[in-house]
Design a protein around this motif. Structure first.
Motif, PDB file in Angstrom:
ATOM      1  N   GLU A  75       3.543 -10.130  -1.683  1.00  0.00           N
ATOM      2  CA  GLU A  75       4.014  -8.714  -1.789  1.00  0.00           C
ATOM      3  C   GLU A  75       3.025  -7.890  -2.277  1.00  0.00           C
ATOM      4  OE1 GLU A  75       6.928  -7.628  -5.322  1.00  0.00           O
ATOM      5  OE2 GLU A  75       8.113  -8.848  -3.726  1.00  0.00           O
ATOM      6  N   VAL A  76       3.573  -6.614  -1.507  1.00  0.00           N
ATOM      7  CA  VAL A  76       2.507  -5.470  -1.996  1.00  0.00           C
ATOM      8  C   VAL A  76       2.829  -5.151  -3.278  1.00  0.00           C
ATOM      9  CG1 VAL A  76       1.766  -3.187  -1.417  1.00  0.00           C
ATOM     10  CG2 VAL A  76       2.492  -4.687   0.321  1.00  0.00           C
ATOM     11  N   ARG A  77       1.795  -5.049  -4.317  1.00  0.00           N
ATOM     12  CA  ARG A  77       1.829  -4.479  -5.595  1.00  0.00           C
ATOM     13  C   ARG A  77       1.680  -3.106  -5.928  1.00  0.00           C
ATOM     14  NH1 ARG A  77      -0.876  -3.577 -10.006  1.00  0.00           N
ATOM     15  NH2 ARG A  77      -2.992  -4.604  -9.332  1.00  0.00           N
ATOM     16  N   ASP A  78       0.551  -2.762  -4.867  1.00  0.00           N
ATOM     17  CA  ASP A  78       0.091  -1.468  -5.211  1.00  0.00           C
ATOM     18  C   ASP A  78      -0.683  -0.950  -3.935  1.00  0.00           C
ATOM     19  OD1 ASP A  78      -0.215   1.113  -6.132  1.00  0.00           O
ATOM     20  OD2 ASP A  78      -1.199   0.588  -7.765  1.00  0.00           O
ATOM     21  N   VAL A  79      -0.990   0.332  -3.831  1.00  0.00           N
ATOM     22  CA  VAL A  79      -1.943   0.840  -2.725  1.00  0.00           C
ATOM     23  C   VAL A  79      -3.258   1.446  -3.594  1.00  0.00           C
ATOM     24  CG1 VAL A  79      -2.455   1.908  -0.806  1.00  0.00           C
ATOM     25  CG2 VAL A  79      -0.342   0.863  -1.175  1.00  0.00           C
ATOM     26  N   THR A  80      -4.417   1.063  -3.237  1.00  0.00           N
ATOM     27  CA  THR A  80      -5.548   1.783  -4.027  1.00  0.00           C
ATOM     28  C   THR A  80      -6.526   2.189  -3.086  1.00  0.00           C
ATOM     29  OG1 THR A  80      -6.843   1.382  -5.750  1.00  0.00           O
ATOM     30  CG2 THR A  80      -6.814  -0.389  -4.384  1.00  0.00           C
ATOM     31  N   HIS A 123     -14.118   3.729   1.516  1.00  0.00           N
ATOM     32  CA  HIS A 123     -14.036   4.105   2.857  1.00  0.00           C
ATOM     33  C   HIS A 123     -12.637   3.688   3.572  1.00  0.00           C
ATOM     34  CE1 HIS A 123     -18.487   4.994   3.134  1.00  0.00           C
ATOM     35  NE2 HIS A 123     -18.436   3.693   2.333  1.00  0.00           N
ATOM     36  N   GLN A 124     -11.914   2.781   2.823  1.00  0.00           N
ATOM     37  CA  GLN A 124     -10.578   2.344   3.242  1.00  0.00           C
ATOM     38  C   GLN A 124      -9.702   2.222   2.271  1.00  0.00           C
ATOM     39  OE1 GLN A 124     -10.795  -0.685   5.748  1.00  0.00           O
ATOM     40  NE2 GLN A 124     -11.830  -2.076   4.335  1.00  0.00           N
ATOM     41  N   HIS A 167       0.476 -13.131  -4.450  1.00  0.00           N
ATOM     42  CA  HIS A 167       0.816 -14.336  -3.672  1.00  0.00           C
ATOM     43  C   HIS A 167       0.769 -15.436  -4.485  1.00  0.00           C
ATOM     44  CE1 HIS A 167      -3.371 -15.261  -3.117  1.00  0.00           C
ATOM     45  NE2 HIS A 167      -3.469 -14.007  -2.986  1.00  0.00           N
ATOM     46  N   GLU A 168       1.033 -16.637  -4.153  1.00  0.00           N
ATOM     47  CA  GLU A 168       0.987 -17.903  -4.759  1.00  0.00           C
ATOM     48  C   GLU A 168      -0.164 -18.133  -5.245  1.00  0.00           C
ATOM     49  OE1 GLU A 168       0.859 -21.241  -1.469  1.00  0.00           O
ATOM     50  OE2 GLU A 168       2.745 -20.541  -2.221  1.00  0.00           O
ATOM     51  N   ARG A 169      -1.175 -17.987  -4.758  1.00  0.00           N
ATOM     52  CA  ARG A 169      -2.672 -18.347  -5.322  1.00  0.00           C
ATOM     53  C   ARG A 169      -3.143 -17.219  -6.237  1.00  0.00           C
ATOM     54  NH1 ARG A 169      -2.202 -20.274  -0.545  1.00  0.00           N
ATOM     55  NH2 ARG A 169      -2.898 -18.561   0.713  1.00  0.00           N
ATOM     56  N   GLY A 170      -2.390 -16.079  -6.486  1.00  0.00           N
ATOM     57  CA  GLY A 170      -3.036 -15.039  -7.507  1.00  0.00           C
ATOM     58  C   GLY A 170      -2.814 -13.501  -6.535  1.00  0.00           C
ATOM     59  N   GLU A 171      -4.008 -12.742  -6.662  1.00  0.00           N
ATOM     60  CA  GLU A 171      -3.704 -11.324  -6.166  1.00  0.00           C
ATOM     61  C   GLU A 171      -4.982 -11.242  -5.480  1.00  0.00           C
ATOM     62  OE1 GLU A 171      -2.113  -8.109  -8.451  1.00  0.00           O
ATOM     63  OE2 GLU A 171      -4.158  -7.466  -8.795  1.00  0.00           O
ATOM     64  N   ASP A 172      -4.944 -10.372  -4.383  1.00  0.00           N
ATOM     65  CA  ASP A 172      -6.068  -9.949  -3.336  1.00  0.00           C
ATOM     66  C   ASP A 172      -6.010  -8.388  -2.798  1.00  0.00           C
ATOM     67  OD1 ASP A 172      -8.061 -12.380  -3.430  1.00  0.00           O
ATOM     68  OD2 ASP A 172      -6.193 -13.234  -2.650  1.00  0.00           O
ATOM     69  N   PHE A 173      -7.033  -8.018  -2.490  1.00  0.00           N
ATOM     70  CA  PHE A 173      -6.921  -6.892  -1.901  1.00  0.00           C
ATOM     71  C   PHE A 173      -7.104  -7.048  -0.436  1.00  0.00           C
ATOM     72  CE2 PHE A 173      -9.229  -5.974  -5.854  1.00  0.00           C
ATOM     73  CZ  PHE A 173      -8.176  -4.778  -6.289  1.00  0.00           C
ATOM     74  N   VAL A 174      -5.909  -6.360   0.434  1.00  0.00           N
ATOM     75  CA  VAL A 174      -6.014  -6.494   1.979  1.00  0.00           C
ATOM     76  C   VAL A 174      -6.378  -4.839   2.469  1.00  0.00           C
ATOM     77  CG1 VAL A 174      -4.848  -6.946   4.065  1.00  0.00           C
ATOM     78  CG2 VAL A 174      -4.570  -8.269   1.799  1.00  0.00           C
ATOM     79  N   PRO A 175      -7.495  -4.710   3.375  1.00  0.00           N
ATOM     80  CA  PRO A 175      -7.494  -3.593   3.817  1.00  0.00           C
ATOM     81  C   PRO A 175      -6.316  -3.022   4.864  1.00  0.00           C
ATOM     82  CG  PRO A 175      -9.530  -5.006   4.322  1.00  0.00           C
ATOM     83  CD  PRO A 175      -8.451  -5.695   3.710  1.00  0.00           C
TER      84      PRO A 175
END
Length: 179
Positions: free
Chosen positions: A116-121, A125-126, A133-141
């Motif tokens: 699930e999207v928690r935020d946009v930062t 450059h992008q 997600h079930e393994r934690g939190e990550d940044f997705v471009p």
């Protein structure tokens, strides 16, 4: 002082514009979204009425109630600027504000829910989606061709879908093997 709920970060103050309290804003997204706002929420200051906004490419200069000198504008340098989501102008179909992406499901190419999207930062450059997600939190471009914002029946964003072209490991897959 934390920004109130139902607000969206628009950018941050760069410094004075002129000698009568105008302050330049580095805008995340389209600068036009600031031109008709009645108020903004300023980090550490709270809500301030917008007396006037002017286009100063590539951003905007805001003239705020209570800020009438160059020194007053200088004191705002580097502070974040937010708008109430309800104050933002309507967008044309197919466009969206980043706050509309918060809480959306993130789906894999097969349609399976991945997180699930928690935020946009702002990633420089992008822009980056902050995905839990079930393994934690990550940044997705937030970048084509491997991230698609899917619209719902109302035309507003309904989900984020990763395409088959998305590189592996975006959401922590394979982290166990790397240890």
């Amino acid at each position: 002082m934390t920004a109130p709920e139902d607000t969206t970060r628009l950018g941050y103050f760069l410094g004075p514009h002129g000698v009568q309290g105008g302050v330049k804003v580095y805008v995340l997204g389209d600068p036009a979204q600031l031109l008709d706002l009645p108020r903004v929420w300023v980090e550490g200051r709270g809500w301030l009425r917008v007396r006037r906004a002017e286009s100063v490419p590539p951003g905007v200069a805001l003239h705020l109630a209570g800020v009438t000198t160059r020194e007053g504008a200088e004191a705002l340098r580097d502070l974040n600027v937010f708008a109430a989501d309800s104050d933002l102008p309507e967008l044309e179909e197919g466009s969206y504000y980043y706050h509309e992406l918060r809480g959306l499901p993130v789906l894999g190419a097969d349609g399976a829910r991945l997180g699930e999207v928690r935020d946009v930062t702002d990633g420089g450059h992008q822009d980056l989606l902050v995905v839990t997600h079930e393994r934690g939190e990550d940044f997705v471009p937030l970048q084509a061709p491997y991230v698609v914002v899917q619209s719902g029946e109302t035309g507003r964003p309904a989900a984020i879908a990763l395409t088959e072209d998305a590189p592996g490991g975006l959401l922590g897959e394979g982290a166990e093997e790397a240890r």
